[in-house]
Write an enzyme that holds these catalytic residues in place. Sequence first.
Site, PDB file in Angstrom:
ATOM      1  CB  SER A 252      22.232 -28.764 -14.073  1.00  0.00           C
ATOM      2  OG  SER A 252      21.188 -28.030 -14.663  1.00  0.00           O
TER       3      SER A 252
ATOM      4  CG  HIS B 108      26.559 -27.793 -14.848  1.00  0.00           C
ATOM      5  ND1 HIS B 108      26.334 -27.122 -16.033  1.00  0.00           N
ATOM      6  CD2 HIS B 108      25.396 -27.709 -14.157  1.00  0.00           C
ATOM      7  CE1 HIS B 108      25.099 -26.656 -16.051  1.00  0.00           C
ATOM      8  NE2 HIS B 108      24.516 -26.999 -14.913  1.00  0.00           N
TER       9      HIS B 108
END
Length: 280
Positions: free
Chosen positions: A185, A231
């Site tokens: 991610s 993230h």
Amino acid sequence: MCYRHPDRETGVRCTRCERPICPECMISASVGFQCHDCVRGGSGTGPTPAASRPRTVAGGTLTADPRLLTKLLIGINLAAYLVQLTVGDSFTDRFELVGRFYSYHLGGLQGVTEGQYYRLLTAMFLHGGYAHILFNMLSLWWIGGPLEAALGRARYIALYIVSGLAGSALTYLLVEPGQPSLGASGAIFGLFGATAVLMRRLNYDMRPIMALLVINLIITFEVSNIAWQAHIGGLVAGVVTGYAMVHAPRHRRALIQYGTCALVLALTVVLVLIRTAQLT
């Protein structure tokens, strides 16, 4: 003003030679638009040597398969996940991102703090379940493929690795030492950030990518067991690196692009060293 029609104002540039072109002079390409001279092979005025060699908007070389690295990255992630399923937790425990934990079957203390810095990289290719890897690989295909075509292979893989490592470093810095983290991610959020910068550079409609990014950020902070640090770290690194990739002036393009990658990596190393000093 358009280089062929000086009386016409335009905000679009040829993705090869970067000369301003009006709608009449735009020829649709795989990424952005090209001028008539570049399409004809560099004839006419302007920077002919650069125009005669097919280049991406970031200066990379055009290739027969512009999604090759994206396919390879997806393959590596899927292969790693199959190994996780086959070998079990002992494999995941050895390569996931974790600051420090005690493992009986691995023989004592483990983690980045114990000198296992490879975990910052290997964790980018591991996943925690079917939904996790499915969502990440779909995102990698949708976002990564077009971005690879726009940047070229070398710049694309540099962006991917730098964004992923930045996400790992911020996770290592902020989470509890024994809390594991894994997944692609961070790198994928870096691709999101770079895609937004690229679309702004090409004067494309920003609403689709911004809506997709906002949705992903809402999921990041609303769903439990998601490492928001990875993230955000990847996103920031992707925006910074992506900006250097698509806005660097041609005469110093490679220096600025790869120099920015080096600076982001240097900051990543600093964050890792700071956290390691805190835990030792």
